[in-house]
Write an enzyme that holds these catalytic residues in place. Structure first.
Site, PDB file in Angstrom:
ATOM      1  N   ASP A  87      -5.038   2.603  -0.703  1.00 26.72           N
ATOM      2  CA  ASP A  87      -3.982   3.389  -0.062  1.00 26.72           C
ATOM      3  C   ASP A  87      -2.837   3.668  -1.028  1.00 26.72           C
ATOM      4  O   ASP A  87      -2.282   4.762  -1.031  1.00 26.72           O
ATOM      5  CB  ASP A  87      -3.480   2.675   1.200  1.00 26.72           C
ATOM      6  N   GLU A 143       0.829  -1.205   0.000  1.00 24.51           N
ATOM      7  CA  GLU A 143       0.000   0.000   0.000  1.00 24.51           C
ATOM      8  C   GLU A 143       0.863   1.254   0.000  1.00 24.51           C
ATOM      9  O   GLU A 143       0.396   2.352  -0.253  1.00 24.51           O
ATOM     10  CB  GLU A 143      -0.883   0.022   1.256  1.00 24.51           C
TER      11      GLU A 143
HETATM   12  C1  PEP Z   1      -6.412  -0.731   0.381  1.00 23.93           C
HETATM   13  O1  PEP Z   1      -5.773   0.181   0.911  1.00 23.93           O
HETATM   14  O2  PEP Z   1      -6.555  -0.840  -0.871  1.00 23.93           O
HETATM   15  C2  PEP Z   1      -7.060  -1.758   1.202  1.00 23.93           C
HETATM   16  C3  PEP Z   1      -7.625  -2.814   0.650  1.00 23.93           C
HETATM   17  O3  PEP Z   1      -7.100  -1.534   2.549  1.00 23.93           O
HETATM   18  P1  PEP Z   1      -8.177  -0.533   3.224  1.00 23.93           P
HETATM   19  O4  PEP Z   1      -9.096  -0.064   2.140  1.00 23.93           O
HETATM   20  O5  PEP Z   1      -8.881  -1.286   4.281  1.00 23.93           O
HETATM   21  O6  PEP Z   1      -7.290   0.547   3.758  1.00 23.93           O
HETATM   22 MG    MG Z   2      -5.375   0.085   3.041  1.00 24.21          MG
END
Ligand code: PEP
Ligand code: MG
Length: 831
Positions: A713, A689
């Site tokens: 992210d 991320e």
């Molecule tokens: C992301 O960051 O793409 C992810 C799947 O985590 P979250 O959306 O829970 O931060």
């Molecule tokens: Mg995430």
């Protein structure tokens, strides 16, 4: 927190400086240090809500006390008004009562007191001696000025003798120029100012005769119902009464810093227009959120100290949450709009209201009953105000009251006013997770498609449109609206012809969805025969049931933090084992990937107080926080290991930036697995991320069984566009070639070594799917409701086409160009 110390200062009395202003406190410490000639003293500062915002916070004072505590004890010096209240609350918050017993709150003047207290502490004085020194700090100044008698009230001269009260209490008046009178924001500004003055100030509404009331209490100032044009009298007494009057008159002349052409109400439009956030068409009445009521059956009160402690902890947790939202609003919308949260903070810290709650607790009421009853009194005062605008501000009182009630009971703070389409400013993940089945669709004035509220809406199959602009907040309850969560369309009070059109579109969509659902149970192969795993993202066991019904091949991401939201304490090991096992069982033998706790950023936990951060998304979140709370991480990994001995399970870590973090997390995992060692079938992975992790992916590979790219992210960090911020929602597009090139690097480096999945929202984006497959991604993890359509999309694609499309996309300018390329290619034609 500033300190002047070294190891040899352990046996000295510690000092805590509590001030509304961080700058003031730091300067006072600097001044005191000058007198110490390098002698060590333990001094901690708990001042200001941040570098610039005036205020005091009980939780920070508590931390400061703990920081400088030793068997010798602590002396706390405070500035004015609510600093004293916050320090008293901090004592109630201390975990160890023994620490509290050796803390002395000093009534000494802050600067003079600190200087002599520091010198006395450095000389090894006891805490009583330090406090006594501080207390007599003004004597030197008084002697020098030959005014030692000033501690007594000045003798009135003959001319003034006739009316002593006039001398003691000075008066002045101003006329309210603010269009909506002294409503919550200007009143909060006034109260905040008063709390920073060394004077006792009261206010009277000369126009209506209401008052006088203490000007340091927001709830009491509200009862003046001071409207535009009303004359208000300021009555001030105490050492700095003249300055207080001048100060408040100047503030009134500035209309309490509220621009007059900027009437309070909706926040100005900042959005680029409504954005699609969760597919589906809905037609229904406008509904809003109302504050939750106290639960019907309450556990009986324990002892008053225990109940009061619950109140104090709940207030402190809500305070941190409001400060966090305030900081986000100030950044993403504007400082003026963020001021409404100052009013909320004032209500939370209102000494009169808290004293009422404490009285009720002391008379035997439980924390919940005392809070609800005391707030009902305040709310009634507001609802009975004659002016409709001020009356409507009772909403703010309710919001704050409900937030604390929710923190006390663990229940969601808000519920829907009835079945229909929910219109709200924004939803926190906790609010979104707590929404009931009455929600048929969601329209948010702010937010973005990759915010957690949008993700939760998708996971529950609730059509949603975000970034619709503040105008939607003015829609009357019950107005019919139509939303299309695939296109972002929003129609208010549509004519019959438009309604018919949308009903027809909904019917076509429904027919297509049932075709996709009928085929969803089978695996998805592209036209050329490549298997694409289509997994589901889950937040609960209910999601797991939908995922299997919707044909998911596995669970590619379980956001375990959703199990930690809307509770008043972290689930224990048994709770977690039960929940994870229930998810694994609902997945019926399909592999389940649990992501460890990913809190911080936009997902705070009330029972895990986190300091307000200027940039929470760049702060202490994900694995960073988990590694600092090893107790929570250990329990969670132990629960995952137990479940992994019974079902096919993977675990992955969020927000990893360095190999050291990954190694560290793996070592906690090994400890949590216990003597039996890591479960044989357990696979260990990480989320990519952070752009740096994508760029350094080769260094992580030796420690990994798989990779899952979190495009939500990764996109916000690569494009420097905050995922929840409506103003940059259009920029925050995972199809930007910058993001794609990081994904390509990960896939290319990992090829033949570990599989790469995408579990961000891009995995369900029909334009993104061919590009991701072309870059080398072989698993798409999406919300359960999207599984059938994502499988259908994959089945219609040819991998050779996808590869050339992806290569071409990498060379383009921006996401819009990539979307254009996809829609004009063979991959752009939906099945
Ligand atoms: C992301 O960051 O793409 C992810 C799947 O985590 P979250 O959306 O829970 O931060
Ligand atoms: Mg995430």
């Amino acid at each position: 927190m500033a300190r002047t110390e070294d190891a040899s200062s352990d046996s000295l009395v510690g000092i805590v400086v509590v001030s509304h202003s961080r700058a003031l406190a730091q300067a006072a410490v600097e001044l005191a240090s000058e007198m110490l000639n390098g002698q060590p003293v333990r001094i901690a500062v708990a001042a200001g809500l941040d570098e610039e915002t005036l205020g005091t916070d009980a939780v920070r004072i508590k931390e400061a006390i703990q920081e400088v505590d030793s068997p010798e004890g602590v002396v706390v010096l405070m500035d004015l008004g609510s600093a004293v209240l916050s320090a008293e609350l901090a004592l109630d918050l201390l975990d160890d009562p023994v620490v509290g017993e050796r803390v002395l709150l000093s009534a000494a003047p802050l600067v003079e007191g600190l200087v002599v207290a520091a010198v006395a502490a450095a000389g090894g004085a006891s805490r009583k001696e330090v406090a006594a020194e501080a207390h007599s700090a003004l004597m030197g100044k008084a002697a020098q000025l030959n005014t030692a008698q000033e501690t007594a009230p000045p003798e009135p001269d003959a001319g003034e003798q006739a009316d002593v009260t006039e001398v003691a209490e000075m008066a002045a008046e101003f006329t309210v120029a603010n269009p909506h009178g002294l409503h919550a924001r200007p009143a909060a500004r006034l109260v905040n100012e008063v709390r920073g003055l060394d004077a006792v100030v009261r206010l009277r509404n000369l126009t209506t005769g209401a008052g006088p009331v203490p000007a340091a209490s927001l709830s009491r100032v509200a009862t003046l119902a001071a409207l535009h044009g009303h004359r208000v009298e300021i009555l001030a007494s105490g050492p700095k009464a003249p300055e207080a009057i001048d100060h408040l008159l100047a503030l009134a002349a500035r209309n309490f810093d509220e621009p007059l052409d900027d009437a309070p109400g909706p926040i100005p439009v900042q959005s680029a227009g409504p954005l699609p956030a969760s597919p589906g068409i809905r037609i229904g009445p406008v509904r809003t959120l109302s504050s939750a009521q106290a639960p019907a059956h309450l556990p009986p009160a324990t002892s008053p100290p225990q109940e009061w402690r619950r109140v104090v902890e709940a207030v402190a947790a809500v305070r941190l949450e409001i400060e966090r939202i305030r900081a986000v609003t100030a950044r993403s919308v504007g400082p003026h709009e963020a001021r409404i949260f100052d009013a909320h903070l004032m209500m939370l810290g209102d000494a009169e209201v808290l004293a009422d709650v404490k009285d009720r607790v002391d008379s035997g009421a439980s924390a919940v009953t005392a809070w609800v009853d005391a707030f009902a009194v305040v709310e009634k005062q507001w609802t009975e105000l004659p002016d409709p605008y001020l009356r409507a501000r009772a909403e703010d009182v309710r919001a704050v009251g409900a937030q604390v009630l929710a923190a006390l009971t663990g229940a969601p703070a808000l519920t829907m006013t009835g079945p229909g389409i929910l219109i709200a400013r924004e939803l926190t993940p906790a609010q979104a997770a707590g929404l009931d089945d009455a929600v048929q669709g969601i329209v948010l004035a702010y937010g973005s498609p990759s915010s957690h509220a949008a993700i939760l809406a998708r996971s529950r199959g609730i059509p949603a449109v975000v970034a619709a602009g503040p105008g939607v907040l003015d829609l009357a309850e019950g107005t019919t609206i139509v939303i299309d969560g695939s296109t972002g369309e929003l129609v208010i009070d549509p004519p019959v012809a438009t309604l018919t059109q949308f009903r027809e579109r909904a019917a076509v969509l429904e027919a297509q969805q049932s075709k996709h659902r009928a085929a969803a149970g089978k695996p998805a192969f592209t036209v050329d025969g490549t298997r694409i795993e289509v997994a589901a993202n889950l937040g609960s066991r209910v999601d797991a049931v939908s995922a299997t019904a919707d044909g998911a091949d596995s669970a590619g991401l379980v956001r375990t933090e959703f199990l930690f939201l809307n509770r008043d304490r972290a689930p224990d090991l048994q709770d977690q084992v039960a929940e994870y096992l229930a998810i694994a069982e609902a997945m019926g033998g399909r592999r389940v990937t649990f992501r460890t706790l990913d809190v911080g950023g936009d997902k705070p936990l009330t029972y895990l107080p986190m300091p307000v951060e200027d940039n929470p998304f760049l702060g202490h979140r994900g694995i960073r926080l988990a590694l600092d709370r090893r107790d929570l991480l250990f329990d969670q990994l132990a629960a995952i290991c137990q479940v992994a001995r019974k079902a096919p399970v993977s675990v992955m870590f969020p927000m990893v930036t360095t190999v050291a973090e990954l190694r560290d997390a793996r070592s906690v995992l090994e400890d949590a697995a216990g003597a039996a060692g890591l479960p044989e079938e357990l696979r260990v992975g990480m989320m990519v991320e952070v752009p740096a992790a994508a760029l350094k992916i080769a260094t992580f590979l030796p420690h990994l069984d798989f990779i899952s790219i979190g495009t939500n992210d990764l996109t916000q960090y690569t494009l420097a566009a905050e995922r929840g911020n409506a103003a940059v929602a259009a920029l925050s597009d995972p199809l930007d070639p910058g993001v794609l090139s990081l994904i390509q690097q990960v896939c290319h480096t990992a090829a033949g070594r570990v599989p790469v999945a995408v579990c961000g929202e891009a995995a369900a984006d029909h334009a993104a799917i061919p590009v991701l497959l072309g870059l080398g991604v072989r698993e798409l993890s999406v919300s359960p409701h999207s599984v059938p359509s994502v499988k259908a999309r994959a089945r219609a694609l040819d991998l050779a086409h996808c590869i050339s499309l992806a290569h071409a996309a990498l060379d383009l300018d921006d996401a819009a160009a990539v979307r254009q390329l996809v829609s004009s290619s063979p991959a752009g034609h939906e099945s």
